[in-house]
Design a protein around this motif. Structure first.
Motif, short mmCIF file in Angstrom:
data_model
loop_
_atom_site.label_atom_id
_atom_site.label_comp_id
_atom_site.label_asym_id
_atom_site.label_seq_id
_atom_site.Cartn_x
_atom_site.Cartn_y
_atom_site.Cartn_z
N THR B 61 0.84 -1.20 0.00
CA THR B 61 0.00 0.00 0.00
C THR B 61 0.87 1.25 0.00
O THR B 61 0.57 2.23 -0.69
N GLY B 62 1.95 1.21 0.76
CA GLY B 62 2.87 2.34 0.81
C GLY B 62 3.54 2.59 -0.53
O GLY B 62 3.69 3.74 -0.96
N LEU B 63 3.91 1.52 -1.21
CA LEU B 63 4.54 1.68 -2.53
C LEU B 63 3.53 2.20 -3.54
O LEU B 63 3.87 3.01 -4.41
N GLY B 64 2.28 1.75 -3.42
CA GLY B 64 1.23 2.29 -4.28
C GLY B 64 1.03 3.78 -4.03
O GLY B 64 0.85 4.56 -4.97
N ALA B 65 1.09 4.17 -2.76
CA ALA B 65 0.96 5.60 -2.41
C ALA B 65 2.13 6.40 -2.97
O ALA B 65 1.94 7.53 -3.46
N LEU B 66 3.31 5.83 -2.93
CA LEU B 66 4.49 6.52 -3.48
C LEU B 66 4.31 6.77 -4.98
O LEU B 66 4.63 7.85 -5.49
N PHE B 67 3.78 5.77 -5.68
CA PHE B 67 3.53 5.95 -7.11
C PHE B 67 2.49 7.04 -7.35
O PHE B 67 2.66 7.90 -8.21
N THR B 68 1.40 7.02 -6.55
CA THR B 68 0.33 8.02 -6.71
C THR B 68 0.88 9.43 -6.47
O THR B 68 0.58 10.36 -7.23
N LEU B 69 1.70 9.59 -5.44
CA LEU B 69 2.27 10.90 -5.12
C LEU B 69 3.26 11.34 -6.19
O LEU B 69 3.31 12.52 -6.57
N SER B 70 4.02 10.38 -6.70
CA SER B 70 4.98 10.68 -7.77
C SER B 70 4.23 11.16 -9.02
O SER B 70 4.63 12.13 -9.69
N ARG B 71 3.13 10.49 -9.32
CA ARG B 71 2.34 10.88 -10.50
C ARG B 71 1.69 12.24 -10.30
O ARG B 71 1.59 13.04 -11.23
N MET B 72 1.27 12.51 -9.06
CA MET B 72 0.69 13.82 -8.75
C MET B 72 1.71 14.92 -9.00
O MET B 72 1.39 15.97 -9.57
#
Lengths: 160, 123
Positions: B61-72
């Motif tokens: 979940t944390g790695l998914g959040a990192l991807f989402t924040l990176s894309r943001m």
């Protein structure tokens, strides 16, 4: 450090709250090291067990309050390091599970199914079954013998 | 009893925000992580640097959040860069196909240089 031997077994129970996941990781990694698993395999067991418990809290215990406990049993049998994650919630339908395809999964904004994918990547075998008393058991298995050599090893990983 | 497993400290260095992460990103700490880092990614041209040298564990979940924040950050014409990521976490990043979607550096100097180089090429 103590040694975990064939037929040794450790059982413990955590409340159904995410703040206890740290405790699960600490105990499981300590026992995996005591079973003389290499460092990178200890890391994989840590990830798999954490993801399994997280799935219980997020899915099996979804919309349940208060959330029931999670039982963990770690034992060594016939050269296998085995972690049983036992919950008392809604059973998971493995037949409906579709493994994610990366990186498309991320690009499409999907998040579901990643934990189980990771569990299967990290462990040698997984078995899910239902026990008497409305309990579900997710058995995570690491073959100790095949961990011993360099074959299949990934790059070295430091311990915590 | 176990308490919060992650500590976060944010420092502004020029136009960049450096987030010092220490501990574990798991189900108990993911909200703290997101609520601290997400506002940094929402501005125009965000420069977000994550110091991961003391980060011990990140779940899926944390790695998914990192991807989402990176894309943001990319959507807002900026970037999120991580440095000092331990091999244990890098291995999971690779297994989940995120190695080409996240920006990973070895050192803080490398991370800062990415933004300097981009400023140089756009000026």
């Amino acid at each position: 450090m103590t040694t975990m031997k064939e037929r040794d077994s450790v059982r413990f129970r955590i409340p159904g709250e995410s703040r206890f996941l740290f405790l699960v990781r600490t105990v499981v990694t300590s026992l995996a090291r005591a079973a003389h698993l290499p460092g990178d395999e200890v890391d994989k067991v840590e990830i798999a067990v954490d993801e399994a418990c997280t799935n219980v809290l997020d899915h099996a215990y979804r919309n349940v309050s208060p959330k029931p406990a999670i039982d963990l049993e770690i034992h060594i049998s016939e050269g296998q390091f085995i972690v049983d994650v036992i919950d008392y919630g809604k059973p998971f339908d493995f037949k409906a599970y579709v493994p994610p395809r990366f990186p498309d999964h991320w690009m499409e904004g999907q998040t579901r199914g990643v934990g189980l994918y990771l569990i299967r990547q990290c462990m040698d075998e997984t078995i899910y079954d239902q026990l008497p008393g409305n309990a579900n058991r997710f058995r995570l298995i690491k073959n100790i013998a095949t961990c011993a050599g360099p074959v299949g090893a990934v790059e070295p990983v430091e311990t915590r | 009893m176990p308490g919060p497993s992650l500590s976060l400290d944010v420092k502004k260095v020029g136009a960049a925000s450096i987030v010092f992460l220490s501990g574990d990103i798991d189900a108990s700490s993911i909200r703290d992580f997101q609520s601290t880092v997400e506002p940094l990614c929402e501005c125009e041209g965000p420069q977000v640097i994550l110091d991961c040298t003391a980060l011990s564990y990140v779940n899926s979940t944390g790695l998914g959040a990192l991807f989402t924040l990176s894309r943001m950050c990319r959507t807002n014409r900026g970037k999120l860069v991580m440095y000092g990521v331990r091999p244990k976490i890098r291995n999971v990043i690779t297994v989940l196909g995120l190695e080409t979607l996240l920006v990973l550096c070895e050192t803080r100097e490398d991370a800062v240089a990415i933004f300097k180089n981009e400023a140089g090429t756009t000026s």
